[in-house]
Design an enzyme around this catalytic site. Structure first.
Site, PDB file in Angstrom:
ATOM      1  N   HIS A  41       0.846  -1.189   0.000  1.00 25.96           N
ATOM      2  CA  HIS A  41       0.000   0.000   0.000  1.00 25.96           C
ATOM      3  C   HIS A  41       0.882   1.239   0.000  1.00 25.96           C
ATOM      4  O   HIS A  41       1.671   1.433   0.907  1.00 25.96           O
ATOM      5  CB  HIS A  41      -0.882   0.015   1.243  1.00 25.96           C
ATOM      6  CG  HIS A  41      -1.983  -0.995   1.197  1.00 25.96           C
ATOM      7  ND1 HIS A  41      -2.856  -1.189   2.221  1.00 25.96           N
ATOM      8  CD2 HIS A  41      -2.352  -1.854   0.238  1.00 25.96           C
ATOM      9  CE1 HIS A  41      -3.716  -2.125   1.895  1.00 25.96           C
ATOM     10  NE2 HIS A  41      -3.420  -2.554   0.698  1.00 25.96           N
ATOM     11  N   GLN A 224      -5.368  -7.099  -1.691  1.00 28.51           N
ATOM     12  CA  GLN A 224      -5.565  -7.741  -2.996  1.00 28.51           C
ATOM     13  C   GLN A 224      -6.932  -7.341  -3.571  1.00 28.51           C
ATOM     14  O   GLN A 224      -7.407  -6.264  -3.271  1.00 28.51           O
ATOM     15  CB  GLN A 224      -5.410  -9.263  -2.918  1.00 28.51           C
ATOM     16  CG  GLN A 224      -3.988  -9.731  -2.636  1.00 28.51           C
ATOM     17  CD  GLN A 224      -3.642  -9.760  -1.170  1.00 28.51           C
ATOM     18  OE1 GLN A 224      -4.407 -10.229  -0.348  1.00 28.51           O
ATOM     19  NE2 GLN A 224      -2.481  -9.254  -0.815  1.00 28.51           N
TER      20      GLN A 224
HETATM   21  P1  IMP Z   1       0.591 -14.502  -3.483  1.00 23.14           P
HETATM   22  O1  IMP Z   1      -0.527 -13.752  -2.802  1.00 23.14           O
HETATM   23  O2  IMP Z   1       1.946 -13.920  -3.196  1.00 23.14           O
HETATM   24  O3  IMP Z   1       0.512 -15.975  -3.241  1.00 23.14           O
HETATM   25  O4  IMP Z   1       0.398 -14.316  -5.076  1.00 23.14           O
HETATM   26  C1  IMP Z   1      -0.712 -14.857  -5.775  1.00 23.14           C
HETATM   27  C2  IMP Z   1      -1.201 -13.909  -6.846  1.00 23.14           C
HETATM   28  O5  IMP Z   1      -1.779 -12.755  -6.231  1.00 23.14           O
HETATM   29  C3  IMP Z   1      -0.115 -13.389  -7.778  1.00 23.14           C
HETATM   30  O6  IMP Z   1      -0.700 -13.173  -9.064  1.00 23.14           O
HETATM   31  C4  IMP Z   1       0.242 -12.038  -7.178  1.00 23.14           C
HETATM   32  O7  IMP Z   1       0.808 -11.156  -8.128  1.00 23.14           O
HETATM   33  C5  IMP Z   1      -1.135 -11.576  -6.729  1.00 23.14           C
HETATM   34  N1  IMP Z   1      -1.086 -10.630  -5.633  1.00 23.14           N
HETATM   35  C6  IMP Z   1      -0.822 -10.879  -4.328  1.00 23.14           C
HETATM   36  N2  IMP Z   1      -0.891  -9.748  -3.610  1.00 23.14           N
HETATM   37  C7  IMP Z   1      -1.231  -8.767  -4.464  1.00 23.14           C
HETATM   38  C8  IMP Z   1      -1.509  -7.365  -4.296  1.00 23.14           C
HETATM   39  O8  IMP Z   1      -1.472  -6.810  -3.198  1.00 23.14           O
HETATM   40  N3  IMP Z   1      -1.846  -6.698  -5.432  1.00 23.14           N
HETATM   41  C9  IMP Z   1      -1.965  -7.298  -6.631  1.00 23.14           C
HETATM   42  N4  IMP Z   1      -1.716  -8.602  -6.830  1.00 23.14           N
HETATM   43  C10 IMP Z   1      -1.364  -9.321  -5.758  1.00 23.14           C
END
Ligand code: IMP
Length: 425
Positions: A41, A224
């Site tokens: 953020h 997210q």
């Molecule tokens: P993880 O949450 O690190 O396991 O990632 C899983 C998916 O969610 C991937 O495509 C990341 O790029 C996406 N992702 C995780 N956190 C964010 C965020 O805060 N913003 C955008 N994409 C996210």
């Protein structure tokens, strides 16, 4: 102010931090309820820019209380780093940041496994942030997680880490040909984190109940976005938590009847980081321009974000699954230079219209977005302070988005600063 949940309505990075920062002025307690240090953020206050991964950005308002709820998976080293940085810049967190004692901890084996699984997946990798989020949630549900309260219990922590590492080290050495982890140093590092964080550990559900009984207002900060939700997103190209509004209750220990409104944050176009389907993605120069104008690079990993047109199918779904009562449309100023703007109003598959996003990720290959073209406004919106300051074509564009997704506009953001926000009655 009502007790409000703020969620991302696309694939994350919709500008939630700015919206929360602005709404936090009228709230007393701001709560994170899911995700972890995968979130990034960025908040601009005056000439200072802050990037938070775990602490609610409202911490910069000295009278506000912040809570990291049990639904979050906590990386204590990252949290301590954020606390030190904030305190170094004059923002104290003591006495107004509370951490749920039953929150899961991201352990070194989670990060190692996240990386190894992604490497092994090759071209089928999810494109995770590498912060150990998926493996931490796996262990939570498998009932072999370490919780924050465990970091305050030396004997218990040692026994748990030693027992967990028997299985994890077999996995690392036999399946992934990776080095084993050593319990002793992990236990001492995490006990030290526990000692430092102990003054902030609380029964967060009780903290929130007491705040409400005292007439205080809660603001829940989603991380997210809806289409990264583990159930409702483009599975398996999702994150490992429920990102939708319903998750705010499970992830904080507050009952659903306490909530009165849900703000869905949407970017005036669409972006995505990581792999997975994105029907309105723009591959060429236009996508490149949106990335440049919008500064579309991941706050956590620095990866360039994929950019595309606004997709009403995506946001319509978000309105439904979150129960969105108002939209906060962000980054409208990024579209200032476009003579024409396309909006995806629906999807067809083999010439037939479909009602929702496909459930199978492979079926996105057959999706044809149906576009409507709207006139751009070709003027600078970044100084607009009220709805009437916006050019007619911009108002027309925003009203069309609201009509297409079936929710009213509550707020429009025309730049990163706090004052670049327009509220609608
Ligand atoms: P993880 O949450 O690190 O396991 O990632 C899983 C998916 O969610 C991937 O495509 C990341 O790029 C996406 N992702 C995780 N956190 C964010 C965020 O805060 N913003 C955008 N994409 C996210």
């Amino acid at each position: 102010m009502k007790n409000t949940i703020v969620v991302g309505s696309q694939w994350g990075d919709e500008g939630k931090a700015k919206v929360i920062d602005v709404l936090a002025e009228h709230a007393d307690v701001v709560i994170r309820f899911q995700g972890g240090a995968n979130a990034g953020h960025t908040v601009v206050v005056g000439d200072q820019e802050f990037v938070f991964h775990l602490i609610p950005s409202a911490i910069m308002r000295p009278t506000k209380t912040c809570v990291i709820g049990n639904g979050v998976v906590l990386d204590p080293a990252q949290l301590l780093h954020e606390i030190e940085e904030l305190e170094g810049r004059g923002f104290s967190v003591r006495g107004r940041l509370w951490l749920a004692e039953n929150m899961q901890i991201v352990m070194p084996w989670h990060k190692q496994l996240d990386r190894l699984k992604e490497e092994a997946a090759g071209k089928n990798a999810i494109g995770t942030t590498g912060r150990g989020i998926g493996p931490a949630y796996v262990d939570k549900v498998a009932r072999c997680g370490i919780r924050l309260c465990d970091l305050l219990d030396e004997q218990g922590l040692r026994a748990k880490v030693e027992s967990i590492l028997v299985e994890k080290n077999l996995l690392f050495t036999k399946i992934y040909d990776a080095p084993a982890l050593e319990a002793g140093s992990i236990v001492s590092d995490y006990l030290e984190f526990g000692r430092k964080l102990a003054p902030l550990v609380a029964n967060a559900s009780l903290v929130l109940e007491r705040a409400m009984k005292a007439g205080q207002h809660l603001l829940f900060e989603g991380a997210q976005g809806t289409i990264l939700d583990v159930d409702h997103g483009t599975y398996p190209y999702v994150t490992s938590s429920n990102t939708i509004a319903g998750s705010a209750c499970c992830g904080s220990g507050v009952g659903p009847t306490a909530i009165q409104s849900v703000i869905g944050v949407v970017k005036a176009y669409t972006t995505r980081v990581g792999n997975g389907p994105f029907p309105t993605e723009l591959d060429g120069q236009l996508g490149e321009s949106l990335r440049t104008w919008g500064g579309e690079f991941g706050a956590t990993t620095g990866r360039p974000r994929r950019c595309g047109w606004f997709d009403a199918m995506v946001v319509r779904k978000a309105v439904r699954v979150n129960g969105i009562t108002g939209l906060a449309i962000t980054k409208v100023d990024v579209l200032d230079k476009l003579a024409e703007i396309k909006v995806c109003v629906g999807y067809t598959v083999d010439g037939r219209q479909i009602d929702d996003l496909p459930v199978q990720v492979n079926d996105f290959a057959k999706v044809e977005p149906v576009y409507e073209t709207l006139p751009g406004w070709l003027s600078d919106t970044s100084a607009a302070v009220s709805w009437s300051d916006l050019p007619p074509a911009a108002k027309n564009y925003l009203e069309r988005l609201a009509e297409l997704v079936g929710a009213p506009i509550a707020m429009v953001s025309v730049g990163p600063r706090r004052d670049q926000a327009i509220f609608l009655p």
